[in-house]
Enzyme design. Structure first.
Site, PDB file in Angstrom:
ATOM      1  N   ARG A  84       0.838  -1.194   0.000  1.00  0.00           N
ATOM      2  CA  ARG A  84       0.000   0.000   0.000  1.00  0.00           C
ATOM      3  C   ARG A  84       0.881   1.255   0.000  1.00  0.00           C
ATOM      4  NH1 ARG A  84      -1.902   0.745   4.335  1.00  0.00           N
ATOM      5  NH2 ARG A  84      -1.202  -1.114   5.454  1.00  0.00           N
ATOM      6  N   TYR A 223      -1.641  -3.384  -6.909  1.00  0.00           N
ATOM      7  CA  TYR A 223      -1.415  -4.125  -5.663  1.00  0.00           C
ATOM      8  C   TYR A 223      -2.661  -4.083  -4.758  1.00  0.00           C
ATOM      9  CZ  TYR A 223      -0.309  -5.201  -0.931  1.00  0.00           C
ATOM     10  OH  TYR A 223      -0.385  -5.749   0.317  1.00  0.00           O
ATOM     11  N   GLY A 225      -4.373  -3.665  -1.548  1.00  0.00           N
ATOM     12  CA  GLY A 225      -5.100  -2.575  -0.911  1.00  0.00           C
ATOM     13  C   GLY A 225      -5.201  -1.310  -1.750  1.00  0.00           C
ATOM     14  N   LYS A 232      -9.914  -2.278   1.523  1.00  0.00           N
ATOM     15  CA  LYS A 232      -9.610  -1.176   2.428  1.00  0.00           C
ATOM     16  C   LYS A 232     -10.330   0.117   2.022  1.00  0.00           C
ATOM     17  CE  LYS A 232      -7.323  -3.694   5.202  1.00  0.00           C
ATOM     18  NZ  LYS A 232      -6.060  -4.258   5.010  1.00  0.00           N
ATOM     19  N   HIS A 252     -10.834  -2.669  11.338  1.00  0.00           N
ATOM     20  CA  HIS A 252      -9.757  -3.502  10.783  1.00  0.00           C
ATOM     21  C   HIS A 252      -9.551  -4.659  11.768  1.00  0.00           C
ATOM     22  CE1 HIS A 252      -5.308  -3.574   9.168  1.00  0.00           C
ATOM     23  NE2 HIS A 252      -6.059  -4.449   8.548  1.00  0.00           N
ATOM     24  N   SER A 274      -1.670  -3.845  10.255  1.00  0.00           N
ATOM     25  CA  SER A 274      -1.299  -4.686   9.120  1.00  0.00           C
ATOM     26  C   SER A 274      -0.080  -5.544   9.446  1.00  0.00           C
ATOM     27  CB  SER A 274      -0.989  -3.802   7.911  1.00  0.00           C
ATOM     28  OG  SER A 274      -2.130  -3.047   7.586  1.00  0.00           O
ATOM     29  N   CYS A 276       0.319  -7.864  11.623  1.00  0.00           N
ATOM     30  CA  CYS A 276       0.569  -8.033  13.060  1.00  0.00           C
ATOM     31  C   CYS A 276      -0.180  -9.230  13.632  1.00  0.00           C
ATOM     32  CB  CYS A 276       0.210  -6.756  13.806  1.00  0.00           C
ATOM     33  SG  CYS A 276       1.407  -5.439  13.507  1.00  0.00           S
ATOM     34  N   ASP A 299      -9.603  -9.965   8.479  1.00  0.00           N
ATOM     35  CA  ASP A 299      -9.068  -8.619   8.233  1.00  0.00           C
ATOM     36  C   ASP A 299     -10.037  -7.489   8.533  1.00  0.00           C
ATOM     37  OD1 ASP A 299      -6.679  -7.214   7.306  1.00  0.00           O
ATOM     38  OD2 ASP A 299      -7.895  -6.549   5.620  1.00  0.00           O
ATOM     39  N   ARG A 391       1.901 -12.197  -0.794  1.00  0.00           N
ATOM     40  CA  ARG A 391       0.553 -12.514  -0.286  1.00  0.00           C
ATOM     41  C   ARG A 391      -0.079 -13.678  -1.033  1.00  0.00           C
ATOM     42  NH1 ARG A 391      -1.971  -8.854   3.770  1.00  0.00           N
ATOM     43  NH2 ARG A 391      -0.283  -7.430   4.235  1.00  0.00           N
ATOM     44  N   ASN A 521      -1.187 -18.781  21.803  1.00  0.00           N
ATOM     45  CA  ASN A 521      -2.000 -17.595  22.135  1.00  0.00           C
ATOM     46  C   ASN A 521      -3.340 -17.988  22.760  1.00  0.00           C
ATOM     47  OD1 ASN A 521       0.010 -15.880  21.246  1.00  0.00           O
ATOM     48  ND2 ASN A 521      -0.805 -15.756  19.148  1.00  0.00           N
TER      49      ASN A 521
HETATM   50  P1  GTP Z   1      -2.722  -7.930   7.215  1.00  0.00           P
HETATM   51  O1  GTP Z   1      -3.223  -8.916   6.214  1.00  0.00           O
HETATM   52  O2  GTP Z   1      -1.608  -7.084   6.671  1.00  0.00           O
HETATM   53  O3  GTP Z   1      -3.781  -7.081   7.809  1.00  0.00           O
HETATM   54  O4  GTP Z   1      -1.934  -8.785   8.349  1.00  0.00           O
HETATM   55  P2  GTP Z   1      -2.417  -9.683   9.584  1.00  0.00           P
HETATM   56  O5  GTP Z   1      -2.686  -8.816  10.761  1.00  0.00           O
HETATM   57  O6  GTP Z   1      -3.475 -10.628   9.170  1.00  0.00           O
HETATM   58  O7  GTP Z   1      -1.069 -10.487   9.949  1.00  0.00           O
HETATM   59  P3  GTP Z   1      -0.704 -12.038   9.790  1.00  0.00           P
HETATM   60  O8  GTP Z   1      -1.542 -12.933  10.641  1.00  0.00           O
HETATM   61  O9  GTP Z   1      -0.640 -12.347   8.348  1.00  0.00           O
HETATM   62  O10 GTP Z   1       0.764 -12.059  10.404  1.00  0.00           O
HETATM   63  C1  GTP Z   1       1.806 -11.262   9.913  1.00  0.00           C
HETATM   64  C2  GTP Z   1       3.123 -11.819  10.347  1.00  0.00           C
HETATM   65  O11 GTP Z   1       3.181 -11.911  11.780  1.00  0.00           O
HETATM   66  C3  GTP Z   1       3.391 -13.215   9.807  1.00  0.00           C
HETATM   67  O12 GTP Z   1       4.720 -13.294   9.389  1.00  0.00           O
HETATM   68  C4  GTP Z   1       3.155 -14.099  11.001  1.00  0.00           C
HETATM   69  O13 GTP Z   1       3.930 -15.274  10.957  1.00  0.00           O
HETATM   70  C5  GTP Z   1       3.559 -13.216  12.188  1.00  0.00           C
HETATM   71  N1  GTP Z   1       2.795 -13.583  13.405  1.00  0.00           N
HETATM   72  C6  GTP Z   1       1.462 -13.788  13.503  1.00  0.00           C
HETATM   73  N2  GTP Z   1       1.113 -14.176  14.756  1.00  0.00           N
HETATM   74  C7  GTP Z   1       2.247 -14.213  15.473  1.00  0.00           C
HETATM   75  C8  GTP Z   1       2.551 -14.548  16.839  1.00  0.00           C
HETATM   76  O14 GTP Z   1       1.681 -14.895  17.649  1.00  0.00           O
HETATM   77  N3  GTP Z   1       3.860 -14.451  17.219  1.00  0.00           N
HETATM   78  C9  GTP Z   1       4.844 -14.069  16.340  1.00  0.00           C
HETATM   79  N4  GTP Z   1       6.095 -14.006  16.804  1.00  0.00           N
HETATM   80  N5  GTP Z   1       4.603 -13.764  15.046  1.00  0.00           N
HETATM   81  C10 GTP Z   1       3.333 -13.825  14.621  1.00  0.00           C
HETATM   82  C1  SPV Z   2      -3.169  -4.631   5.117  1.00  0.00           C
HETATM   83  O1  SPV Z   2      -2.180  -4.003   4.680  1.00  0.00           O
HETATM   84  O2  SPV Z   2      -3.685  -4.390   6.224  1.00  0.00           O
HETATM   85  C2  SPV Z   2      -3.750  -5.734   4.326  1.00  0.00           C
HETATM   86  C3  SPV Z   2      -3.330  -5.869   2.940  1.00  0.00           C
HETATM   87  O3  SPV Z   2      -4.618  -6.437   4.809  1.00  0.00           O
HETATM   88  S1  SPV Z   2      -4.120  -4.683   1.917  1.00  0.00           S
HETATM   89  O4  SPV Z   2      -5.293  -5.292   1.341  1.00  0.00           O
HETATM   90  O5  SPV Z   2      -3.150  -4.336   0.887  1.00  0.00           O
HETATM   91  O6  SPV Z   2      -4.491  -3.535   2.698  1.00  0.00           O
HETATM   92 MN    MN Z   3      -5.199  -5.718   6.877  1.00  0.00          MN
END
Ligand code: GTP
Ligand code: SPV
Ligand code: MN
Length: 611
Positions: A84, A223, A225, A232, A252, A274, A276, A299, A391, A521
């Site tokens: 983004r 791309y 978002g 978004k 979000h 994002s 996280c 999401d 992704r 968790n």
């Molecule tokens: P967006 O799609 O961008 O909104 O991201 P999201 O919030 O869905 O994040 P996602 O679950 O894809 O995790 C992003 C990164 O954080 C990945 O590389 C995961 O492996 C890492 N991650 C997720 N949960 C944990 C956790 O509990 N501990 C650690 N250390 N890393 C984590």
């Molecule tokens: C984020 O960045 O929080 C995502 C990917 O979930 S996007 O759709 O590009 O915003």
């Molecule tokens: Mn997101």
């Protein structure tokens, strides 16, 4: 023409029974952008296949080995179109102060003139696809509708996975039904005879929202978002403006269902910035026997008061656009199962066998790969094989833990709201807000280290209130006020969700994560539900209630006593600095910050002083 196409297309080539306002708008955009032809999308499987073969011919998609990854493809973007672009994202409200200090703003008239110029002839030599879609189950009282036009078949394919796209949605937009128009062009017109590139885009990028008139315009990027405008742009930025008028919240947030060993069911909505951990938390595989977690969304959640006054939520999306790196059997087996077939991967690495790979997918690193740039890659390379923001795009229905109520048109009652970010210091593993207002302070001052999901310096700490900093279509302080009001109304009517904060990312002095995360968790989630059920006492702290001794079996999570203590350590000087920073952050929003939020920060500061 397929049967469905014949059914929905009338004699003049327009879908039968279409709302004339859509036809008129499509005509207007076509005259401006001058595409070679117009295709109305019906959302059929045949159409999906046609899009895929178009994309294969264009070199945008490479088929993966059908024996290893059936129905799946790899896309490599232009290397400058991988995330983004927050600096190019605008909220063009009529008055600048309504966009707030943290959104880019431009006068709507000026922006319209700029975009008209850029979009003039922008689709020349290309097909303009008309993509009607529903956010939320078609026909749900919580669903909202939109139509995106785009000259990118990759975007159409993505919209088909991420939304309920096609003829059903179009039929729902009867005259008088509000719908959000979204114009998208990659900004790469083709001269007669000019050869196309696999990932057309433009150095100049604009992602533009008009919150009052509920319109979206996007130029120059394909791309996620930036271009899948239902996500978004609509479901968060425009929806936050609509929700403010209609009394519901665009968030979000992931949405999950958890069932405890007694069979009691809870629904949880959690906002993490994002990259996280939303997708991972939504697909959590509990390590504690007897517990089950099921997935509703990863999401975005829309939260609205139900007939009984309690807050209900839907996932407006139909697919997952998830972060690949870090996803593996050990961390997220549910995602790995979801990704076995019919997936579009973008910017991951390709194995010599024709499958995908990314950092963290397997412990063993392949000896040779083709990296996300299409270059030879070996483990001694100094750059990652997959882009850090690579992704996958996949249908939610394909997730083995998808919850049976994920498409409930009435939504699900939300029992708990959780805020979380990446914080190496200060923020404890889990804590409970003392009240709704205290919870809103947690949301408003949420901070996280930056990730690769957007342009910028990875690792830098920034405040990301409600995980919505890049996604609010309204003044951020008005978004807080809205959360406060919706929660207060729920409290009176039937009970508001309990509010919590989590941090999976606290680090020791040696830089290692103190908490194992992922499946473990469940320990934090269990404590959260024990608090709601009244079976955990908790102990007081500046962050609200934290687990009392023994309320979380940290040894079962594999965490030693010293690390456990460090996960909850409260350093008075560091927390004073944190409170100062939070106060300065609130000040940056000026007079619109709700008094409740300031009062809660004062209260937190008093508790820090008393440490
Ligand atoms: P967006 O799609 O961008 O909104 O991201 P999201 O919030 O869905 O994040 P996602 O679950 O894809 O995790 C992003 C990164 O954080 C990945 O590389 C995961 O492996 C890492 N991650 C997720 N949960 C944990 C956790 O509990 N501990 C650690 N250390 N890393 C984590
Ligand atoms: C984020 O960045 O929080 C995502 C990917 O979930 S996007 O759709 O590009 O915003
Ligand atoms: Mn997101």
């Amino acid at each position: 023409m397929t049967v469905i196409e014949q059914q929905i297309l009338g004699l003049d080539g327009l879908p039968a029974g279409i709302d004339p306002s859509i036809a008129a708008w499509v005509g207007r955009i076509a005259r401006l952008t001058d595409p070679e032809r117009i295709v109305w999308c019906d959302g059929s499987m045949a159409e999906r296949q046609r899009l895929i073969s178009t994309l294969e011919k264009a070199g945008t998609l490479t088929p993966l080995n059908p024996e290893l990854r059936p129905g799946s493809y790899l896309a490599r973007s232009n290397p400058d179109d991988v995330a983004r672009v927050e600096s190019r994202t605008f909220i063009c409200s009529e008055h600048e102060e309504d966009a707030g200090p943290t959104n880019n703003w431009m006068d709507p008239n000026r922006m319209r003139a700029t975009l008209s110029e850029l979009m003039a002839g922008a689709m020349r030599g290309r097909t303009m696809y008309v993509v009607p879609f529903s956010m939320g189950p078609v026909g749900s009282p919580l669903a909202r509708y939109g139509v995106q036009v785009t000259d990118s078949p990759y975007v159409v394919l993505s919209m088909g996975t991420m939304t309920r796209m096609g003829a059903d949605a179009l039929r729902r937009i009867t005259p008088g039904t509000p719908w959000v128009p979204a114009v998208h062009s990659v900004g790469a017109p083709l001269l007669p005879g000019q050869e196309d590139v696999p990932w057309p885009c433009n150095e100049t990028k604009y992602i533009v929202h008009y919150p009052e008139t509920r319109e979206i315009w996007s130029y120059g990027s394909a791309y996620g978002g930036n271009a899948i405008l239902a996500k978004k742009a609509f479901a968060l930025r425009i929806a936050s403006a609509i929700g403010q008028d209609e009394g519901w919240i665009a968030a979000h947030m992931l949405l999950l269902k958890v069932t405890n060993p007694d069979g009691r069911v809870f629904h949880v909505a959690a906002a993490f910035p994002s990259a996280c951990g939303k997708t991972n938390f939504a697909m959590l595989q509990p390590t504690i026997p007897g517990w089950t977690v099921e997935t509703l969304g990863d999401d975005i959640a829309w939260l609205a008061p139900g007939p009984d006054g309690r807050l209900r939520a839907i996932n407006p999306e139909a697919g997952f656009f998830g972060v690949a790196p870090g996803t593996g059997r050990g961390t997220n087996p549910v995602a790995m199962d979801t990704l076995e077939h019919d997936v579009v991967f973008t910017n991951v690495a390709l194995t010599d066998e024709g499958d995908v790979w990314w950092e963290g997918m397997t412990d063993e690193v392949p000896d040779h790969l083709t990296d996300w740039l299409g270059k030879d890659w070996t483990p001694d390379a100094s750059t990652p094989a997959a882009h850090p923001n690579s992704r996958f795009t996949v249908a939610a229905a394909q997730c083995p833990t998808i919850s049976d109520d994920w498409e409930d048109p009435a939504g699900v009652v939300v029992d708990a709201v959780i805020f979380g970010g990446r914080r190496a210091t200060n923020v404890p593993l889990v804590s409970q807000a003392r009240s709704w207002d205290h919870g809103m302070l947690m949301g408003a001052t949420l901070a996280s280290e930056r990730t690769a999901a957007a342009e910028g310096t990875v690792g830098e700490l920034r405040r990301d209130p409600f995980a919505m900093l890049p996604f609010s279509g309204v003044h951020m302080a008005d978004h807080w006020k809205h959360w406060l009001e919706v929660g207060h109304a729920a409290e009176v009517a039937g009970g508001a969700p309990a509010v919590f904060q989590v941090n999976w990312f606290r680090k020791g002095a040696d830089g290692r994560f103190l908490w194992p995360g992922f499946g473990e968790n469940i320990h934090a989630l269990k404590w959260i539900l024990d608090r709601i059920d009244g079976t955990a006492e908790g102990a007081d702290s500046p962050f609200g209630y934290v687990p009392a001794d023994g309320e979380i079996d940290h040894a079962a999570a594999g965490v030693e006593d010293a690390d456990w203590a460090a996960l909850f350590a409260m350093d008075k000087d560091a927390l004073t600095a944190e409170a100062d920073d939070a106060a300065a952050f609130l000040d940056s929003y000026g007079g619109r910050v709700p008094a409740e939020i300031r009062a809660e920060l004062a209260e937190m500061r008093a508790r820090i002083d008393a440490l």
